[in-house]
Design a protein around this motif. Structure first.
Motif, mmCIF file in Angstrom:
data_model
loop_
_atom_site.group_PDB
_atom_site.id
_atom_site.type_symbol
_atom_site.label_atom_id
_atom_site.label_comp_id
_atom_site.label_asym_id
_atom_site.label_seq_id
_atom_site.Cartn_x
_atom_site.Cartn_y
_atom_site.Cartn_z
ATOM 1 N N ALA A 253 0.821 -1.212 0.000
ATOM 2 C CA ALA A 253 0.000 0.000 0.000
ATOM 3 C C ALA A 253 0.857 1.264 0.000
ATOM 4 C CB ALA A 253 -0.928 -0.010 1.204
ATOM 5 N N GLN B 261 2.127 1.798 -3.441
ATOM 6 C CA GLN B 261 1.066 2.318 -4.289
ATOM 7 C C GLN B 261 0.857 3.819 -4.068
ATOM 8 O OE1 GLN B 261 -0.665 1.310 -6.743
ATOM 9 N NE2 GLN B 261 -2.209 2.933 -6.840
ATOM 10 N N SER B 262 0.916 4.253 -2.813
ATOM 11 C CA SER B 262 0.587 5.640 -2.479
ATOM 12 C C SER B 262 1.752 6.605 -2.649
ATOM 13 C CB SER B 262 0.072 5.722 -1.032
ATOM 14 O OG SER B 262 -1.081 4.931 -0.855
ATOM 15 N N ARG C 76 2.592 -5.228 -6.785
ATOM 16 C CA ARG C 76 2.467 -3.784 -6.828
ATOM 17 C C ARG C 76 3.667 -3.161 -7.540
ATOM 18 N NH1 ARG C 76 -1.875 -1.480 -6.767
ATOM 19 N NH2 ARG C 76 -2.522 -2.503 -4.836
ATOM 20 N N HIS D 231 -12.730 0.295 -6.392
ATOM 21 C CA HIS D 231 -11.645 0.782 -5.542
ATOM 22 C C HIS D 231 -11.245 2.202 -5.943
ATOM 23 C CE1 HIS D 231 -11.604 -3.092 -3.892
ATOM 24 N NE2 HIS D 231 -10.772 -3.668 -4.758
ATOM 25 N N HIS E 230 -11.207 5.512 -3.644
ATOM 26 C CA HIS E 230 -9.963 6.201 -3.339
ATOM 27 C C HIS E 230 -9.948 7.638 -3.871
ATOM 28 C CE1 HIS E 230 -8.044 1.928 -3.301
ATOM 29 N NE2 HIS E 230 -8.631 2.253 -2.170
ATOM 30 N N GLU F 110 -5.372 6.985 1.938
ATOM 31 C CA GLU F 110 -5.226 6.226 0.699
ATOM 32 C C GLU F 110 -4.443 4.934 0.944
ATOM 33 O OE1 GLU F 110 -3.300 6.789 -3.763
ATOM 34 O OE2 GLU F 110 -3.603 8.547 -2.481
ATOM 35 N N HIS G 296 -5.832 1.022 0.486
ATOM 36 C CA HIS G 296 -5.117 0.025 -0.328
ATOM 37 C C HIS G 296 -4.753 -1.192 0.515
ATOM 38 C CE1 HIS G 296 -4.765 1.951 -4.185
ATOM 39 N NE2 HIS G 296 -4.296 3.072 -3.650
ATOM 40 N N ASP H 297 -7.788 -3.419 1.105
ATOM 41 C CA ASP H 297 -8.115 -4.168 -0.106
ATOM 42 C C ASP H 297 -7.186 -5.360 -0.282
ATOM 43 O OD1 ASP H 297 -10.097 -2.364 -0.637
ATOM 44 O OD2 ASP H 297 -8.915 -1.170 -2.046
ATOM 45 N N GLU H 298 -5.879 -5.116 -0.129
ATOM 46 C CA GLU H 298 -4.876 -6.167 -0.304
ATOM 47 C C GLU H 298 -5.030 -7.257 0.756
ATOM 48 O OE1 GLU H 298 -2.703 -6.643 -2.595
ATOM 49 O OE2 GLU H 298 -2.192 -4.740 -3.546
#
Length: 333
Positions: A69, A72-73, A115, A191, A195, A205, A209, A212-213
Motif C-alpha cells: 500500500a 502504491q501511495s 504492486r 476501488h 480512493h 489512501e 489500499h 483491499d490487499e
C-alpha cells in the motif's frame, strides 16, 4: 453472477475460519456433544495446525500489504524506473539482494511484487525479488544459523543456493515471457471510486489500499493453510524417513514436504533441523530453499494475481532448477 460467486467464495472462507476458531477455543466442550463424539482426534489436529499456520503468517501478511500500500501511495513509476538498471541482466543482481534490505517472507512478498510490477518494475526482476527475498534476509539467516548451530555452514549454503537459483530462474523466465504481461487484469473500478475522495490524504489512501490487499490475500492464505494442515495431519512421515538417506530421492521428498507444510521462512529452519538425522544435507537444503520459493499458500496467491500460464511455468522451472542446483551441491561436497 461473478459477483454472487465471489460473495459465496469469500463467505465460505470466512465461515471456515470461524469454524476452526470455534473448535480451537472450545474443542473440549464440542467433543462432549453426542453428535461430535465420532469425530476423530485427527480433525482436532487439523484445526490446531491450521490456526498455527494462520497465526504465524498473519503478521507477515500485514507487513506485506502495508508495504504494498505504501508503494502504491508514495512510490511513482518514475522512481521505480530510476532504481532498476536498464540492462535486463544486470538488474537481476540487485533484485536478488533486495531481501537483505527488505526482510519479507513468502507470506508477504507476493502483494509487494505485484504492486512493484504494476508500478513499472520489469516482470523478471520482480520475480527474482519474490523468490530471493524470503531466503536472503537477516531474519532468515539468523534463524537458520541458530537452528543449525552444530553445522553453521548450512546457513551459508542456503543463502548461496537461494541467490544462485533465483538468478537462474529469473533469466529463464525473462527469455520465456519477454514482452508479455504476466499479471492478471482485474477490474478495480469500485476501488478507484472509493480512493478518489482520499486523493489528497496519503495516509487514508494507504489504509484503503492495505485493507483491499489484506482481504484479497487473506482468503487465499486461509485456503492454503487448510490444505497444508490436512497434509501435515495425514501424511505418512515414516515412509518419508525410510527414503530420506537417498541422495537422489531425499531432495525431491524434502521439496515436496516443504511445499505441503507451508512453513514461513523465518521458522522453517527449526522444522528442517528436526529431520537432520534422517535426511541428507542436500535434502535439508532443498527444504530450506524450495519452501520459501513455492508452497501451498503462495501458490494460491500466485494464481490470484498472475496468469495461469506464468504460474505453471514458474512452478515447473523453480522445481527443476532447485533440484539440479542441490544435485550439483551434493556432487561437489
Amino acid at each position: 453472477m461473478p459477483y454472487l460467486y465471489k460473495f459465496m467464495k469469500d463467505s465460505l472462507v470466512f465461515l471456515l475460519f470461524c469454524l476452526f476458531l470455534l473448535l480451537f477455543f472450545f474443542s473440549e466442550q464440542v467433543k462432549n456433544f453426542s453428535f461430535f463424539t465420532t469425530i476423530p482426534n485427527s480433525f482436532v489436529n487439523v484445526n490446531t495446525i491450521f490456526l498455527s499456520i494462520i497465526l504465524e503468517a498473519i503478521p507477515f501478511i500485514l507487513l506485506g500489504v502495508f508495504v504494498s500500500a505504501i508503494i502504491q501511495s508514495f512510490v511513482s513509476e518514475q522512481t521505480i524506473q530510476k532504481l532498476v538498471p536498464r540492462n535486463a541482466y544486470l538488474a537481476l543482481i540487485p533484485a536478488a539482494l533486495l531481501g537483505i534490505i527488505f526482510p519479507i517472507c513468502e507470506c508477504a512478498i507476493i502483494p509487494v511484487v505485484r504492486r512493484l510490477i504494476k508500478k513499472g518494475m520489469p516482470a523478471h526482476v520482480g520475480v527474482v525479488f519474490m523468490l530471493s527475498a524470503p531466503i536472503l534476509n537477516p531474519v532468515v539467516y539468523a534463524s537458520t544459523y541458530f537452528a543449525f548451530k552444530s553445522t553453521p555452514y548450512i546457513a551459508n549454503a542456503r543463502m548461496i543456493i537461494g541467490f544462485t537459483t533465483a538468478i537462474i530462474i529469473g533469466l529463464i523466465l525473462y527469455h520465456t515471457f519477454k514482452g508479455q504481461t504476466i499479471l492478471k487484469e482485474k477490474n478495480h473500478h469500485h476501488h478507484h471510486h472509493k480512493h478518489h475522495h482520499t486523493h489528497g490524504n496519503k495516509f487514508l489512501e494507504t489504509m484503503y489500499h492495505a485493507s483491499d490487499e489484506l482481504f484479497d490475500t487473506g482468503k487465499y492464505l486461509f485456503i492454503g493453510a487448510f490444505c497444508a494442515s490436512l497434509f501435515q495431519t495425514f501424511l505418512d512421515r515414516n515412509l518419508l524417513l525410510s527414503i530420506g538417506t537417498s541422495t537422489t530421492l531425499s531432495p525431491a521428498i524434502m521439496m515436496g514436504f516443504a511445499y505441503v507444510l507451508s512453513v514461513c521462512s523465518e521458522a522453517d529452519a527449526f522444522v528442517a533441523s528436526s529431520f537432520g538425522s534422517s535426511f541428507t544435507t542436500g535434502g535439508i537444503l532443498a527444504f530450506l530453499v524450495f519452501g520459501p520459493m513455492l508452497d501451498i499458500k503462495n501458490t494460491l496467491m500466485l494464481f490470484a494475481y498472475f496468469k495461469k500460464k506464468f504460474v505453471f511455468s514458474l512452478m515447473a522451472i523453480t522445481t527443476v532448477i532447485v533440484y539440479i542446483t542441490i544435485a550439483i551441491y551434493q556432487w561437489l561436497y
